[in-house]
Write a protein that holds these residues in place. Structure first.
Motif, PDB file in Angstrom:
ATOM      1  N   ILE A 185      -9.461   5.618  13.538  1.00 32.01           N
ATOM      2  CA  ILE A 185      -9.117   5.609  12.108  1.00 32.01           C
ATOM      3  C   ILE A 185      -7.738   4.987  11.894  1.00 32.01           C
ATOM      4  CG2 ILE A 185      -8.563   7.086  10.135  1.00 32.01           C
ATOM      5  CD1 ILE A 185     -10.716   9.034  11.161  1.00 32.01           C
ATOM      6  N   LYS A 190      -6.138  -3.123   8.445  1.00 33.70           N
ATOM      7  CA  LYS A 190      -6.328  -3.443   7.026  1.00 33.70           C
ATOM      8  C   LYS A 190      -5.009  -3.580   6.273  1.00 33.70           C
ATOM      9  CE  LYS A 190      -9.374  -1.077   4.772  1.00 33.70           C
ATOM     10  NZ  LYS A 190     -10.088   0.093   4.244  1.00 33.70           N
ATOM     11  N   LEU A 191      -3.939  -3.059   6.849  1.00 29.59           N
ATOM     12  CA  LEU A 191      -2.651  -2.998   6.154  1.00 29.59           C
ATOM     13  C   LEU A 191      -2.019  -4.382   6.045  1.00 29.59           C
ATOM     14  CD1 LEU A 191      -1.291  -0.496   4.980  1.00 29.59           C
ATOM     15  CD2 LEU A 191       0.105  -0.354   7.039  1.00 29.59           C
ATOM     16  N   ASN A 237       0.840  -1.195   0.000  1.00 28.74           N
ATOM     17  CA  ASN A 237       0.000   0.000   0.000  1.00 28.74           C
ATOM     18  C   ASN A 237       0.877   1.249   0.000  1.00 28.74           C
ATOM     19  OD1 ASN A 237      -1.907   1.983   0.328  1.00 28.74           O
ATOM     20  ND2 ASN A 237      -2.887   1.062   2.118  1.00 28.74           N
ATOM     21  N   SER A 245      -0.006   4.457   2.130  1.00 30.56           N
ATOM     22  CA  SER A 245      -0.033   4.432   3.587  1.00 30.56           C
ATOM     23  C   SER A 245       1.191   5.146   4.150  1.00 30.56           C
ATOM     24  CB  SER A 245      -0.058   2.988   4.095  1.00 30.56           C
ATOM     25  OG  SER A 245       0.098   2.947   5.506  1.00 30.56           O
ATOM     26  N   HIS A 265      -6.957   1.439   9.933  1.00 31.42           N
ATOM     27  CA  HIS A 265      -5.985   1.414   8.830  1.00 31.42           C
ATOM     28  C   HIS A 265      -4.896   0.369   9.079  1.00 31.42           C
ATOM     29  CE1 HIS A 265      -3.372   2.811   5.630  1.00 31.42           C
ATOM     30  NE2 HIS A 265      -2.388   2.936   6.511  1.00 31.42           N
TER      31      HIS A 265
END
Length: 498
Positions: A434, A441-442, A224, A227, A438
């Motif tokens: 938040i 999900k990473l 990602n 990020s 994140h």
């Protein structure tokens, strides 16, 4: 395909002049490339190399002198390899493109009349930085050697740590123009084969003109790229790379930089230092908790100060409220502006300290912070409590061992400060949620970033918040290893051996 590219792929001819003309055309306007004509017996030959990239004395003694003293009538590849040239590594190539690639890579190329092959003489020799202690990863206890910019030297340091036939190294060239040498290292029998295949695939998919540092590759292969959190670990330490390879990870080494890349990586790995494994386990556990506590201080302290002084006075003791109110009485700015002034000034001083010469950089950054902080308080621009908060935040960010994670935390505290100035503690909670979502999900090469906390693996928590003694960590991390899970036999605890 262009005509020029077609010629580069052309097979070498038995006509020496034709080969030399093609090479000179492709390597024109390059004054550092030497074409040395030779007479070997009744035949002509050319030795081609880049000045400054080869060992000229070695070429003179082990190739030039022996070739020019040859008095036979004809030459065969076997005679050249086995009886004439005494350089340790000789190989054959058959195309113009391969010949040019080897010349630019620092090898010498020998062409001889009536042979449609070129001899590659490995005589690389150029100035490199000596092996020294890594400046970005200093440690109190542990090895003091670090990688340097020479890929061969870096891999040799790794071989010194792991003297095993299972240590495998794959070589690649990346970059259309730079043709940078890149090496992939892993432990056969421990690593997950799918991970090696995935690393190779991502490297093969890179299509760029040049690779000048491992940061190019890091940004091009991470899961990602948008990020702020690093999904690949960078290190200058051979012992760190060796330890990760023995746990089933893969390292990527790039010629021209001392920084190696390690994949996959987890969030907790970025908070661990190499000396955690060299000190006794209770000392390492204490230091890990210090880092975790100061990680939250570095991330949330300015935002908490803004929220409490702006919205939630009732949460502070009365005497502390009076102290803050007295300190802020003459300050013309709201807490957010005050915090931004100090934080940005602190970041600027830190950056200036890095860019200035070492002899004065540290002094300038420290003195600058003291002078500016004192002057700002006396001038009534910022309050004394804010100076303390910013100083504590700066110190806290220095406790994070990995620079890439530390700078991420430094960046994230700015949006948290803005949320705190608008919504108070509720804004901080929203920001924390938040960030947590994140992180959950990473992925780093398919491995969840918060492993083994999320998803939870109780057996692997021995090396996360605490560092259990070596005799109790018998298995390698299950989330990454693909082969031999066992790290050690059933060693007993020291007290059980008595």
């Amino acid at each position: 395909m262009s005509k020029e590219h077609t010629k580069e792929n052309k097979l070498l001819s038995i006509n020496l002049n034709e080969n030399i003309n093609l090479l000179k055309k492709q390597l024109s306007k390059s004054s550092d490339i030497t074409f040395r004509k030779l007479h070997i017996g009744n035949q002509s030959g050319y030795l081609i190399f880049v000045n400054g990239l080869i060992d000229t004395n070695g070429i003179q003694v082990h190739a030039l002198q022996q070739l020019m003293e040859y008095e036979g009538s004809s030459l065969s590849p076997e005679q050249i390899e086995e009886k004439i040239i005494s350089i340790s590594e000789i190989s054959l190539v058959s195309t113009i493109e391969e010949s040019i690639g080897n010349i630019l890579d620092g090898n010498a190329i020998f062409l001889v009349e009536y042979l449609n092959k070129a001899f590659v003489l490995d005589a690389k020799s150029f100035e490199t930085r000596s092996i020294s202690e890594p400046e970005t990863e200093s440690s109190i206890r542990g090895p003091r050697e670090g990688f340097n910019e020479n890929l061969g030297t870096s891999l040799s340091l790794l071989r010194r740590k792991i003297r095993s036939k299972n240590l495998k190294v794959l070589n690649k060239k990346i970059g259309e123009e730079t043709q940078t040498n890149v090496a992939i290292a892993y432990m056969e029998g421990i690593v997950n084969d799918d991970l090696v295949i995935e690393v190779e695939k991502r490297l093969d998919d890179i299509n760029i003109d040049g690779i000048l540092e491992s940061g190019y590759i890091e940004e091009l292969i991470e899961d990602n790229p948008s990020s702020p959190f690093p999904q690949i670990q960078t290190t200058e330490r051979p012992d760190t790379v060796a330890a990760n390879l023995l746990e089933g990870r893969v390292s990527i080494h790039v010629d021209g930089t001392p920084f190696a890349l390690i994949v996959p990586v987890t969030f907790w790995q970025m908070l661990q230092a190499s000396e955690d494994y060299y000190e006794r386990f209770y000392i390492s556990t204490f230091l890990r908790w210090i880092r975790l506590i100061f990680l939250f201080i570095a991330l949330f302290l300015p935002a908490l100060y803004i929220a409490l002084t702006t919205f939630h006075h009732e949460m502070l003791p009365t005497n502390l409220i009076y102290s803050f109110a007295a300190a802020r009485e003459a300050i013309p700015f709201p807490a957010l502006v005050e915090a931004l002034i100090m934080e940005i000034s602190f970041e600027a001083l830190r950056e200036a300290g890095v860019r200035l010469p070492k002899t004065i950089g540290q002094a300038v950054s420290i003195l600058g912070a003291l002078v500016i902080g004192t002057a700002a308080v006396e001038a009534g621009i910022v309050s004394a409590p804010m100076v303390i908060v910013v100083s504590m935040t700066g110190i806290a960010s220095f406790t994070i061992p990995r620079f890439t994670m530390a700078i991420t935390i430094r960046l994230l505290r700015f949006p948290l400060m803005i949320l705190a100035s608008i919504f108070g503690l509720f804004g901080i909670v929203v920001g924390f949620v938040i960030i947590s979502i994140h992180l959950m999900k990473l992925r780093s090469f398919g491995i969840p970033y918060l492993t083994p906390v999320s998803p939870l693996s109780v057996g692997e928590l021995k090396d996360v918040f605490i560092r259990m003694p070596w005799w109790s960590m018998r298995n390698r991390p299950q989330h990454v290893v693909g082969g031999n899970l066992r790290r050690e036999e059933n060693n007993l605890a020291p007290e059980a051996k008595k």
